[in-house]
Design a protein around this motif. Structure first.
Motif, short mmCIF file in Angstrom:
data_model
loop_
_atom_site.label_atom_id
_atom_site.label_comp_id
_atom_site.label_asym_id
_atom_site.label_seq_id
_atom_site.Cartn_x
_atom_site.Cartn_y
_atom_site.Cartn_z
N ASN A 259 0.80 -1.23 0.00
CA ASN A 259 0.00 0.00 0.00
C ASN A 259 0.83 1.28 0.00
O ASN A 259 0.28 2.37 0.14
CB ASN A 259 -0.92 0.02 1.22
CG ASN A 259 -2.08 -0.94 1.04
OD1 ASN A 259 -2.52 -1.17 -0.08
ND2 ASN A 259 -2.54 -1.53 2.13
N ALA A 260 2.14 1.13 -0.16
CA ALA A 260 3.04 2.27 -0.02
C ALA A 260 2.62 3.47 -0.87
O ALA A 260 2.73 4.61 -0.45
CB ALA A 260 4.47 1.87 -0.37
N PHE A 261 2.15 3.20 -2.08
CA PHE A 261 1.86 4.31 -2.99
C PHE A 261 0.37 4.47 -3.26
O PHE A 261 -0.03 5.14 -4.20
CB PHE A 261 2.61 4.11 -4.31
CG PHE A 261 4.10 4.08 -4.13
CD1 PHE A 261 4.81 5.25 -3.92
CD2 PHE A 261 4.79 2.88 -4.15
CE1 PHE A 261 6.18 5.23 -3.75
CE2 PHE A 261 6.17 2.85 -3.98
CZ PHE A 261 6.86 4.03 -3.78
N LYS A 262 -0.45 3.83 -2.44
CA LYS A 262 -1.91 3.83 -2.67
C LYS A 262 -2.48 5.23 -2.86
O LYS A 262 -3.18 5.48 -3.84
CB LYS A 262 -2.63 3.16 -1.48
CG LYS A 262 -3.01 1.71 -1.74
CD LYS A 262 -4.34 1.56 -2.45
CE LYS A 262 -4.42 0.47 -3.48
NZ LYS A 262 -3.70 -0.76 -3.34
N ASP A 263 -2.12 6.14 -1.95
CA ASP A 263 -2.70 7.49 -2.04
C ASP A 263 -2.34 8.17 -3.36
O ASP A 263 -3.18 8.75 -4.03
CB ASP A 263 -2.28 8.35 -0.84
CG ASP A 263 -0.79 8.26 -0.56
OD1 ASP A 263 -0.16 7.25 -0.97
OD2 ASP A 263 -0.24 9.21 0.04
N ILE A 264 -1.06 8.04 -3.73
CA ILE A 264 -0.61 8.68 -4.97
C ILE A 264 -1.31 8.04 -6.16
O ILE A 264 -1.74 8.71 -7.09
CB ILE A 264 0.91 8.53 -5.13
CG1 ILE A 264 1.62 9.13 -3.92
CG2 ILE A 264 1.39 9.16 -6.42
CD1 ILE A 264 3.11 8.94 -3.91
N ILE B 312 6.32 8.13 -6.86
CA ILE B 312 7.44 8.29 -5.93
C ILE B 312 6.88 8.87 -4.63
O ILE B 312 5.92 9.63 -4.65
CB ILE B 312 8.58 9.14 -6.53
CG1 ILE B 312 9.86 8.96 -5.70
CG2 ILE B 312 8.21 10.61 -6.65
CD1 ILE B 312 11.12 9.01 -6.51
N TYR B 313 7.49 8.46 -3.53
CA TYR B 313 6.99 8.80 -2.22
C TYR B 313 6.92 10.32 -2.03
O TYR B 313 7.80 11.04 -2.46
CB TYR B 313 7.92 8.20 -1.18
CG TYR B 313 7.25 7.75 0.08
CD1 TYR B 313 6.21 6.82 0.04
CD2 TYR B 313 7.67 8.23 1.32
CE1 TYR B 313 5.61 6.39 1.21
CE2 TYR B 313 7.06 7.80 2.48
CZ TYR B 313 6.03 6.88 2.43
OH TYR B 313 5.44 6.46 3.58
N LYS B 314 5.85 10.77 -1.37
CA LYS B 314 5.75 12.20 -1.06
C LYS B 314 6.39 12.42 0.30
O LYS B 314 5.84 12.02 1.31
CB LYS B 314 4.29 12.62 -1.02
CG LYS B 314 3.72 12.86 -2.39
CD LYS B 314 2.37 13.52 -2.29
CE LYS B 314 1.79 13.72 -3.68
NZ LYS B 314 0.33 13.83 -3.64
N SER B 315 7.53 13.04 0.32
CA SER B 315 8.28 13.17 1.57
C SER B 315 8.32 14.61 2.04
O SER B 315 8.41 15.53 1.23
CB SER B 315 9.71 12.69 1.36
OG SER B 315 9.73 11.45 0.70
N LYS B 316 8.31 14.75 3.36
CA LYS B 316 8.51 16.08 3.95
C LYS B 316 9.91 16.16 4.53
O LYS B 316 10.65 17.07 4.26
CB LYS B 316 7.47 16.33 5.05
CG LYS B 316 6.11 16.72 4.52
CD LYS B 316 5.41 17.64 5.54
CE LYS B 316 4.22 18.35 4.93
NZ LYS B 316 3.08 17.43 4.71
N VAL B 317 10.24 15.16 5.37
CA VAL B 317 11.57 15.16 5.99
C VAL B 317 12.26 13.85 5.64
O VAL B 317 11.73 12.77 5.89
CB VAL B 317 11.46 15.32 7.52
CG1 VAL B 317 12.86 15.43 8.13
CG2 VAL B 317 10.62 16.54 7.87
N VAL B 318 13.44 13.98 5.06
CA VAL B 318 14.14 12.82 4.53
C VAL B 318 15.51 12.71 5.17
O VAL B 318 16.21 13.72 5.32
CB VAL B 318 14.35 12.97 3.00
CG1 VAL B 318 15.07 11.77 2.42
CG2 VAL B 318 13.01 13.18 2.29
N ALA B 319 15.89 11.49 5.54
CA ALA B 319 17.28 11.26 5.95
C ALA B 319 17.92 10.33 4.95
O ALA B 319 17.35 9.31 4.59
CB ALA B 319 17.33 10.64 7.34
N VAL B 320 19.10 10.71 4.49
CA VAL B 320 19.86 9.86 3.58
C VAL B 320 21.04 9.31 4.36
O VAL B 320 21.78 10.07 4.99
CB VAL B 320 20.36 10.65 2.35
CG1 VAL B 320 21.18 9.75 1.44
CG2 VAL B 320 19.18 11.26 1.60
N LEU B 321 21.21 8.00 4.36
CA LEU B 321 22.30 7.39 5.09
C LEU B 321 23.45 7.10 4.14
O LEU B 321 23.26 6.38 3.16
CB LEU B 321 21.84 6.09 5.75
CG LEU B 321 20.55 6.18 6.60
CD1 LEU B 321 20.17 4.80 7.14
CD2 LEU B 321 20.75 7.16 7.74
#
Ligand SMILES: Cc1cc2nc3c(=O)[nH]c(=O)nc-3n(C[C@H](O)[C@H](O)[C@H](O)COP(=O)(O)OP(=O)(O)OC[C@H]3O[C@@H](n4cnc5c(N)ncnc54)[C@H](O)[C@@H]3O)c2cc1C
Ligand code: SF4
Ligand code: FES
Lengths: 284, 508
Positions: A259-264, B312-321
């Motif tokens: 469900n990771a991208f469900k909303d999008i 692609i994920y909608k991100s507000k705060v991201v940490a890159v390791l």
């Protein structure tokens, strides 16, 4: 580029297509899948199991349910159209051997990937019991094909419109209680069904395999987007799977990841429908 | 260093240019050492943090000429020793100083096939510019002659004029060579082997060509057009491309040789196996490998949210390791995709960071926050399995390890938590086992890298390998260097075959 050679609608939302893919047809084994894209630049990559193949014709068969953007557009394509990106066969083939008594459980569209596996298990000398289930009669697919393979054949529907009114786990439990109990169960269908099939067989210690259909990008082990937790270890479904020991899979995590991208996707789907409507209106 | 707008750089340079114009032969070393470094003109950080266009704009002709005048033409040529493919650096720079740009490009191309790419992505500060005498004299590697920027200038000059020459191909030999992977290693082998008249096919798993240059390194650092133009030159040479073809799955490697009649194979399959940290919470929704994140954004064009189907994920705060180029690219991509805050979390300190210096500088200008001597301990999720935070640990530097870098040591009890919704893991790549699993005779080391001899030949006859699959995640230029060596070996092998066949014909 791969031409669509044949198309058939199996039920309201389910389609079968035969695609030109000579190399894949030659190499593929039961349990493997392909990845396709319907637009080379902006399309997404979706995995679909190879339901059947014909090496002479150089074709493979896919069966898919319309669930998102790509499957919807794919369902609108016709014989003669070309799919621009098709790659495979991917994944580790099913380990086929003579287990003795095996039970193949297929839920909904899961019957499609189950078909070649059941066929191969039968050819390897197993006594094959097949359970197929769906929400209602309209959604049952490949009934005749499966019946041909089965030594024992059980159909269930959730609403009782066909066969037994039951979930597939009910007859599965009964089979586990029989003597001798099954030597192996393979369950393919929606994640929740595979989870409960695994839970059903667990107390009986019957080895249970499931085939996972996670989100994928490359399908070659490069991105890790398909990863699942199996027995506390991270596994990549596209290369280590798609089949795993159902008693070891962390289904809850897998379902959350699905469900990771469900909303999008939903947002996109709305835009997409708007676009289709707009196009139709222009046509009129 | 603070950002200097392109107009300001240009204005300053034009003054110097007027002064030195036409006086190249007269300039003494002490005059040359007085010319200040010409900075790389770049897009305004506030603007570029929201677009995908190339950050570094490139020198104008005058800027390039002025920078080229800083080179002392050292007789000992230490810069050449620093270059993995031994470009004749002083020679190509002198041609730029004399405004003979085409000659300059020709000199570069004798040693390097893809200068527009290398000029952009090579870690010059640890290669040619590290050994440059000007940098040494000024005790600052940043003040070395900007060899990479000049290389890029010359290559761009040629390309923008549509003047890229298609290398000559010798008469067909009838020998067939298969190349697996279209990254820099594979492309270089293809060109060098094709030149000898052999029939070359590149097999690529993806639907687009270029390997990491396409799916990993973002558009804002290496525009796709540049990769496309290099590939179109290869097509003009008659090299064939088979996309959507996973060797080992679509067809076995051994079948390519036994059934399809390939006389030799080169494996340039790269280091495509993301390494995860193995910490709690790593499978939560919102944790991505850098490979996945960048592939979605670049190859699948998810950056273009309106047109691309790949989400692609909608991100507000991201940490890159991580602290390498991959980490920089992920962080800067996240920013461009709309993240409000992006942290780079690295176990060691800035000096140990393996990323190109320019990328770190650009990332800082764009507002990426660097957290050194910290690392993730576990990732925290909510009831839906989505990332909500990360518990970190602080580190200090201890004794040097085998690589000579000081080893980071955990400070016990230093745990602290940060709120965030996305974690991108960019701590490295292992080698993809897909091919070696299907060819058991192929020797690999304990990291899964293919073992080769000094001629890039693997443990199996007729199979050669190079680039990241041999070196582990390395660099474009090292991949190209290995490709060159492998191509020479393949050409040698096939020439011998042609000879023995001729003899056999005469004798029969
Ligand atoms: C995000 C990122 C940033 C980087 N930044 C820099 C930088 O600034 N400077 C620098 O010098 N280096 C950089 N690197 C490293 C550099 O890109 C690599 O070292 C280089 O690309 C390796 O080249 P290669 O030809 O060995 O393999 P790759 O470029 O990895 O190409 C391998 C190709 O083989 C294909 N392939 C794999 N398996 C198969 C198969 N079985 N069948 C068919 N095809 C297959 C893959 O799809 C891929 O296209 C970066 C890497 C990444 C990931
Ligand atoms: S070391 Fe520096 S100054 Fe000397 S020739 Fe090379 S680039 Fe020029
Ligand atoms: S889909 Fe990318 S690793 Fe499996």
């Amino acid at each position: 580029m791969s031409k669509i050679l044949y198309k058939e609608q199996l039920s309201e939302n389910v389609y079968l297509m035969r695609l030109e893919a000579p190399l894949i047809a030659e190499e593929r084994k039961a349990g493997q899948f392909i990845i396709l894209q319907i637009d080379e630049d902006f399309g997404e990559r979706i995995p679909l199991t190879i339901a059947d193949a014909n090496a002479e014709e150089g074709s493979i068969t896919i069966i898919f349910q319309v669930v998102g953007l790509t499957t919807e557009e794919l369902s609108l394509m016709n014989v003669g159209d070309a799919i621009p990106v098709l790659v495979g066969p991917l994944g580790t083939p099913t380990h086929i051997k003579n287990y003795g008594n095996v039970v193949c459980v297929g839920g909904g569209i899961g019957v499609a990937p189950l078909h070649p596996i059941a066929e191969a298990l039968k050819a390897a000398g197993n006594n094959v019991t097949i359970i197929i289930g769906a929400r209602n009669k309209e959604l049952i697919i490949l009934e005749d094909e499966m019946k041909k393979i089965a030594d024992e054949f059980i159909i269930c529907t959730d609403d009782g419109s066909y066969g037994r009114k039951a979930l597939v786990t009910e007859p599965l439990k009964e089979l586990c209680e029989r003597d001798p109990k099954p030597d192996m169960v393979i369950a393919i269908g929606p994640p929740i069904m595979m989870k409960f099939c695994s839970e059903t067989t667990r107390p009986y210690k019957v080895f249970t395999q499931v085939s996972l259909n996670t989100i994928m990008v490359d399908g070659t082990g490069m991105c890790g987007g398909c990863r699942v937790n199996v027995g506390g270890e991270v596994k990549f479904v596209c290369v280590d799977g798609p089949e795993f020991d159902g008693h070891l899979v962390d289904f809850d995590n897998m379902m959350q990841r699905l469900n990771a991208f469900k909303d999008i996707e939903e947002e996109k789907h709305h835009c997409h429908i708007d676009k289709l409507v707009e196009l139709k209106e222009k046509e009129l | 260093m603070t950002y200097v707008p392109p107009e300001v750089i240009e204005e300053k340079v034009l003054e110097i240019y007027e002064d030195i114009k036409g006086r190249y032969a007269e300039l003494k070393n002490k005059d040359k050492l007085k010319i200040p470094t010409v900075e790389m003109p770049a897009q305004d950080p506030h603007v570029r943090a929201h677009n995908l266009e190339e950050v570094a704009i490139g020198y104008t002709l005058e800027e390039a000429i002025v920078e080229a005048n800083r080179c002392l033409q050292c007789p000992t040529q230490p810069c050449i020793d620093g270059c993995p493919v031994r470009i004749d650096i002083p020679a190509f720079i002198e041609k730029i100083a004399l405004n003979e740009i085409q000659q300059s490009v020709d000199i570069i191309k004798e040693a390097s096939l893809l200068p527009a790419i290398c000029g952009r992505v090579c870690p010059q500060e640890s290669q040619c510019q590290a050994t440059c005498i000007v940098g040494k004299a000024k005790k600052d590697v940043d003040k070395a002659v900007a060899i990479g920027r000049l290389e890029r200038f010359a290559a761009d000059w040629e390309r923008e004029r549509g003047a890229i020459k298609v290398p000559e191909v010798k008469p067909e030999t009838g020998k067939k060579v298969a190349i697996v992977g279209s990254g820099p290693a594979g492309l270089v082998v293809a060109a060098d082997v094709r030149r000898e008249g052999h029939d070359v096919t590149i097999f690529e798993a993806f639907h687009k060509l270029g390997g990491v240059m396409r799916y990993g390194i973002p558009e804002f650092r290496l525009p796709n057009d540049i990769v496309d133009i290099e590939i179109s030159t290869l097509k003009k040479m008659g090299i064939k491309f088979q996309m959507n073809y996973v060797v080992g799955r679509t067809r076995k490697l051994t079948d390519l040789m036994a059934k399809d009649g390939f006389d030799a194979v080169f494996l340039g399959t790269g280091a495509g196996l993301p390494i995860f940290m193995g910490i709690e919470g790593e499978n939560l929704v919102g944790v991505f490998s850098a490979n996945e994140y960048l592939t979605r954004a670049n190859l699948m064009r998810a950056f273009d949210r309106e047109h691309a189907d790949t989400p692609i994920y909608k991100s507000k705060v991201v940490a890159v390791l991580g602290g390498g180029n991959v980490a920089m690219d992920s962080a800067r991509m996240a920013l461009r995709l709309g993240a409000e805050k992006v942290y780079v979390i690295y176990r060691r300190t800035e000096v140990e960071m393996p990323a190109r210096k320019e990328e770190v500088l650009h990332a800082k200008e764009e507002g990426i926050e660097f957290h050194f001597l910290q690392n993730a301990k576990r990732i925290l999720g909510d009831e839906k399995g989505r990332v909500v935070g990360m518990e970190c640990l602080r580190y200090e530097l201890g004794e040097p390890d085998a690589s000579g870098r000081r080893r980071p040591v955990v400070i016990e009890g230093s745990e602290f938590t940060i709120d965030l919704d996305t974690v991108i893991v960019a701590i490295g790549n292992g080698s993809n086992p897909l091919i070696s699993q299907t060819v058991p005779e192929l020797k690999v080391n304990k990291w899964g890298n293919i073992v080769v001899n000094e001629k890039q030949k693997s443990s199996v006859d007729k199979i050669y390998a190079g680039g990241d699959i041999v070196l582990g995640a390395a660099t474009v230029i090292l991949a190209m260097g290995e490709g060159r060596k492998a191509a020479a070996s393949i050409n040698e092998l096939l020439a011998e075959n042609v000879e023995t066949e001729k003899e056999a014909e005469i004798n029969s």
